[in-house]
Design a protein around this motif. Structure first.
Motif, PDB file in Angstrom:
ATOM      1  N   ARG A   1      -0.323   6.016 -12.317  1.00 26.25           N
ATOM      2  CA  ARG A   1      -0.482   6.650 -13.633  1.00 26.25           C
ATOM      3  C   ARG A   1       0.507   7.796 -13.808  1.00 26.25           C
ATOM      4  O   ARG A   1       1.150   7.921 -14.853  1.00 26.25           O
ATOM      5  CB  ARG A   1      -1.918   7.134 -13.807  1.00 26.25           C
ATOM      6  CG  ARG A   1      -2.165   7.748 -15.173  1.00 26.25           C
ATOM      7  CD  ARG A   1      -3.630   7.889 -15.506  1.00 26.25           C
ATOM      8  NE  ARG A   1      -3.767   8.350 -16.885  1.00 26.25           N
ATOM      9  CZ  ARG A   1      -4.670   7.920 -17.738  1.00 26.25           C
ATOM     10  NH1 ARG A   1      -5.529   6.981 -17.381  1.00 26.25           N
ATOM     11  NH2 ARG A   1      -4.719   8.397 -18.970  1.00 26.25           N
ATOM     12  N   ALA A   2       0.629   8.620 -12.770  1.00 23.32           N
ATOM     13  CA  ALA A   2       1.559   9.746 -12.848  1.00 23.32           C
ATOM     14  C   ALA A   2       3.000   9.260 -12.945  1.00 23.32           C
ATOM     15  O   ALA A   2       3.811   9.823 -13.695  1.00 23.32           O
ATOM     16  CB  ALA A   2       1.380  10.650 -11.627  1.00 23.32           C
ATOM     17  N   GLY A   3       3.333   8.225 -12.182  1.00 16.99           N
ATOM     18  CA  GLY A   3       4.690   7.691 -12.213  1.00 16.99           C
ATOM     19  C   GLY A   3       5.058   7.106 -13.561  1.00 16.99           C
ATOM     20  O   GLY A   3       6.179   7.278 -14.055  1.00 16.99           O
ATOM     21  N   LEU A   4       4.126   6.406 -14.165  1.00 16.37           N
ATOM     22  CA  LEU A   4       4.365   5.841 -15.488  1.00 16.37           C
ATOM     23  C   LEU A   4       4.563   6.949 -16.518  1.00 16.37           C
ATOM     24  O   LEU A   4       5.468   6.881 -17.364  1.00 16.37           O
ATOM     25  CB  LEU A   4       3.197   4.939 -15.898  1.00 16.37           C
ATOM     26  CG  LEU A   4       3.045   3.640 -15.112  1.00 16.37           C
ATOM     27  CD1 LEU A   4       1.715   2.973 -15.451  1.00 16.37           C
ATOM     28  CD2 LEU A   4       4.194   2.674 -15.389  1.00 16.37           C
ATOM     29  N   ALA A   5       3.722   7.990 -16.436  1.00 18.32           N
ATOM     30  CA  ALA A   5       3.856   9.112 -17.367  1.00 18.32           C
ATOM     31  C   ALA A   5       5.209   9.791 -17.205  1.00 18.32           C
ATOM     32  O   ALA A   5       5.867  10.144 -18.196  1.00 18.32           O
ATOM     33  CB  ALA A   5       2.719  10.106 -17.145  1.00 18.32           C
TER      34      ALA A   5
ATOM     35  N   THR B   1       0.807  -1.223   0.000  1.00 21.32           N
ATOM     36  CA  THR B   1       0.000   0.000   0.000  1.00 21.32           C
ATOM     37  C   THR B   1       0.840   1.274   0.000  1.00 21.32           C
ATOM     38  O   THR B   1       0.281   2.363  -0.124  1.00 21.32           O
ATOM     39  CB  THR B   1      -0.938   0.024   1.217  1.00 21.32           C
ATOM     40  OG1 THR B   1      -0.161  -0.061   2.421  1.00 21.32           O
ATOM     41  CG2 THR B   1      -1.928  -1.129   1.174  1.00 21.32           C
ATOM     42  N   ASP B   2       2.154   1.171   0.136  1.00 20.09           N
ATOM     43  CA  ASP B   2       3.032   2.342   0.125  1.00 20.09           C
ATOM     44  C   ASP B   2       3.082   2.901  -1.301  1.00 20.09           C
ATOM     45  O   ASP B   2       3.601   2.244  -2.205  1.00 20.09           O
ATOM     46  CB  ASP B   2       4.433   1.940   0.581  1.00 20.09           C
ATOM     47  CG  ASP B   2       5.425   3.097   0.581  1.00 20.09           C
ATOM     48  OD1 ASP B   2       5.150   4.140  -0.053  1.00 20.09           O
ATOM     49  OD2 ASP B   2       6.489   2.964   1.217  1.00 20.09           O
ATOM     50  N   PRO B   3       2.553   4.125  -1.531  1.00 20.89           N
ATOM     51  CA  PRO B   3       2.482   4.652  -2.899  1.00 20.89           C
ATOM     52  C   PRO B   3       3.835   4.715  -3.604  1.00 20.89           C
ATOM     53  O   PRO B   3       3.932   4.384  -4.793  1.00 20.89           O
ATOM     54  CB  PRO B   3       1.892   6.055  -2.704  1.00 20.89           C
ATOM     55  CG  PRO B   3       1.135   5.971  -1.422  1.00 20.89           C
ATOM     56  CD  PRO B   3       1.918   5.032  -0.556  1.00 20.89           C
ATOM     57  N   GLU B   4       4.881   5.137  -2.906  1.00 20.85           N
ATOM     58  CA  GLU B   4       6.193   5.246  -3.548  1.00 20.85           C
ATOM     59  C   GLU B   4       6.699   3.873  -3.998  1.00 20.85           C
ATOM     60  O   GLU B   4       7.258   3.732  -5.097  1.00 20.85           O
ATOM     61  CB  GLU B   4       7.197   5.893  -2.599  1.00 20.85           C
ATOM     62  CG  GLU B   4       6.921   7.369  -2.344  1.00 20.85           C
ATOM     63  CD  GLU B   4       8.022   8.013  -1.514  1.00 20.85           C
ATOM     64  OE1 GLU B   4       9.043   7.351  -1.258  1.00 20.85           O
ATOM     65  OE2 GLU B   4       7.851   9.183  -1.135  1.00 20.85           O
ATOM     66  N   LEU B   5       6.503   2.879  -3.162  1.00 20.70           N
ATOM     67  CA  LEU B   5       6.943   1.530  -3.512  1.00 20.70           C
ATOM     68  C   LEU B   5       6.119   0.974  -4.668  1.00 20.70           C
ATOM     69  O   LEU B   5       6.660   0.347  -5.591  1.00 20.70           O
ATOM     70  CB  LEU B   5       6.834   0.612  -2.292  1.00 20.70           C
ATOM     71  CG  LEU B   5       7.228  -0.857  -2.500  1.00 20.70           C
ATOM     72  CD1 LEU B   5       8.635  -0.971  -3.080  1.00 20.70           C
ATOM     73  CD2 LEU B   5       7.104  -1.626  -1.193  1.00 20.70           C
ATOM     74  N   VAL B   6       4.816   1.208  -4.627  1.00 22.61           N
ATOM     75  CA  VAL B   6       3.952   0.720  -5.711  1.00 22.61           C
ATOM     76  C   VAL B   6       4.352   1.360  -7.035  1.00 22.61           C
ATOM     77  O   VAL B   6       4.398   0.691  -8.079  1.00 22.61           O
ATOM     78  CB  VAL B   6       2.471   0.996  -5.379  1.00 22.61           C
ATOM     79  CG1 VAL B   6       1.586   0.716  -6.595  1.00 22.61           C
ATOM     80  CG2 VAL B   6       2.016   0.143  -4.207  1.00 22.61           C
ATOM     81  N   VAL B   7       4.664   2.655  -7.017  1.00 20.22           N
ATOM     82  CA  VAL B   7       5.081   3.329  -8.255  1.00 20.22           C
ATOM     83  C   VAL B   7       6.406   2.775  -8.760  1.00 20.22           C
ATOM     84  O   VAL B   7       6.564   2.497  -9.955  1.00 20.22           O
ATOM     85  CB  VAL B   7       5.173   4.854  -8.038  1.00 20.22           C
ATOM     86  CG1 VAL B   7       5.847   5.526  -9.236  1.00 20.22           C
ATOM     87  CG2 VAL B   7       3.787   5.450  -7.829  1.00 20.22           C
ATOM     88  N   ARG B   8       7.374   2.581  -7.872  1.00 23.29           N
ATOM     89  CA  ARG B   8       8.668   2.033  -8.291  1.00 23.29           C
ATOM     90  C   ARG B   8       8.490   0.658  -8.921  1.00 23.29           C
ATOM     91  O   ARG B   8       9.109   0.336  -9.948  1.00 23.29           O
ATOM     92  CB  ARG B   8       9.628   1.942  -7.101  1.00 23.29           C
ATOM     93  CG  ARG B   8      10.191   3.270  -6.649  1.00 23.29           C
ATOM     94  CD  ARG B   8      11.469   3.083  -5.837  1.00 23.29           C
ATOM     95  NE  ARG B   8      11.294   2.210  -4.679  1.00 23.29           N
ATOM     96  CZ  ARG B   8      10.925   2.623  -3.481  1.00 23.29           C
ATOM     97  NH1 ARG B   8      10.653   3.916  -3.290  1.00 23.29           N
ATOM     98  NH2 ARG B   8      10.816   1.771  -2.476  1.00 23.29           N
ATOM     99  N   ARG B   9       7.663  -0.166  -8.304  1.00 24.68           N
ATOM    100  CA  ARG B   9       7.425  -1.498  -8.835  1.00 24.68           C
ATOM    101  C   ARG B   9       6.725  -1.415 -10.200  1.00 24.68           C
ATOM    102  O   ARG B   9       7.058  -2.167 -11.126  1.00 24.68           O
ATOM    103  CB  ARG B   9       6.579  -2.305  -7.853  1.00 24.68           C
ATOM    104  CG  ARG B   9       7.323  -2.648  -6.567  1.00 24.68           C
ATOM    105  CD  ARG B   9       6.364  -3.147  -5.501  1.00 24.68           C
ATOM    106  NE  ARG B   9       5.672  -4.357  -5.897  1.00 24.68           N
ATOM    107  CZ  ARG B   9       6.165  -5.579  -5.765  1.00 24.68           C
ATOM    108  NH1 ARG B   9       7.363  -5.753  -5.247  1.00 24.68           N
ATOM    109  NH2 ARG B   9       5.460  -6.627  -6.133  1.00 24.68           N
ATOM    110  N   SER B  10       5.777  -0.519 -10.331  1.00 24.04           N
ATOM    111  CA  SER B  10       5.034  -0.376 -11.585  1.00 24.04           C
ATOM    112  C   SER B  10       5.954   0.038 -12.724  1.00 24.04           C
ATOM    113  O   SER B  10       5.889  -0.526 -13.833  1.00 24.04           O
ATOM    114  CB  SER B  10       3.912   0.658 -11.411  1.00 24.04           C
ATOM    115  OG  SER B  10       3.002   0.250 -10.418  1.00 24.04           O
TER     116      SER B  10
END
Length: 258
Positions: A243-247, A193-202
């Motif tokens: 979505r923002a991290g991927l962009a 649930t950690d947003p930063e970790l989820v973005v890095r993984r994505s």
């Protein structure tokens, strides 16, 4: 490690997972973020009114509609292990897809793919009989729908053998085992649930085709679609961060099916 040339990925979420007055997922908000919606079809969650509403909003926003088929298990939210005879599972899979197709077409769209839910997803990944029954259900509808699931799974083997397109999926908010399967939900750290970790993984999955397992090893994960579970705590914010991290990483978002 060589970087994979991957400019596009799909972002999906499980939606419509309420029943009657009970609401679990923030469908309206998530449909403003994701590119594909896995819509519960009434057996593990969802009902006719919810299915119709989600299809209408998805069609309005250009989100692809997928049939999220599951075991007949409202009480257990489709996450309890069940032994369902193959002919029964095939019929219930077709039943769910057909029901959702009515509402998708009424909204000016259509069912574009199929993804099993919960216990059925996990069982069909390793059990050729249950995987074959799900695929038989898709074939029974007469619609050659793509099947979304874990790469290398029995589900994809069965779908490919039946001539159905297969689409590889990865999970932004779920931990992986070293062999590339999902860490069971009962294990500590299974849901992230950690947003930063989820973005890095994505970004790692979408750009590099890899993710770090729960044991710290690197796992190869080649996926065309990335899932954020609608019932994960803070799911909408997580999806927006993804979505923002991927962009920001130069990765575009587009449904894999229309």
């Amino acid at each position: 490690m060589t970087t994979i040339d991957r400019a596009l990925i799909d972002l999906n979420a499980d939606l419509g997972e309420g029943f009657g007055h009970w609401r679990l997922t923030d469908d309206e908000a998530l449909l403003s973020v994701v590119t594909s919606a896995n819509v519960a079809c009434g057996l593990h969650a969802g009902d006719a009114v919810t299915m119709r509403r989600v299809c209408e909003v998805a069609a309005e926003r250009g989100v692809a509609i997928g049939a999220h088929v599951g075991y007949r298990d409202l009480a257990g939210f489709g996450r309890r292990a069940m032994d369902v005879p193959p002919d029964e599972l095939a019929a219930e899979t077709a039943y769910q897809i057909g029901a959702l197709e009515v509402f998708a077409r009424a909204a000016g769209s259509r069912v574009s793919y199929v993804k099993p839910h919960g216990a059925l997803y996990n069982r069909a990944a390793r059990d050729p009989e249950q995987a074959g029954a799900v695929v038989a259900g898709v074939v029974l509808t007469g619609m050659p729908l793509p099947v979304l699931g874990l790469p290398g799974s029995q589900l994809h083997e069965a779908a490919g053998a039946a001539g159905l397109p297969v689409v590889a999926e990865a999970f932004a908010d779920r931990a992986y085992t070293p062999d590339g399967t999902l860490l069971p939900r009962g294990r500590e750290g299974a849901v992230i649930t950690d947003p930063e970790l989820v973005v890095r993984r994505s970004v790692g999955i979408a750009r590099d085709g890899r993710v770090t397992s729960a044991e710290g090893t690197t796992v190869a994960v080649r996926a065309r679609s990335l899932c954020v579970h609608g019932d994960t705590p803070g799911a909408t914010d997580l999806a927006r961060h993804v979505r923002a991290g991927l962009a920001a990483a130069g990765i575009g978002l587009e449904p894999f099916a229309r």
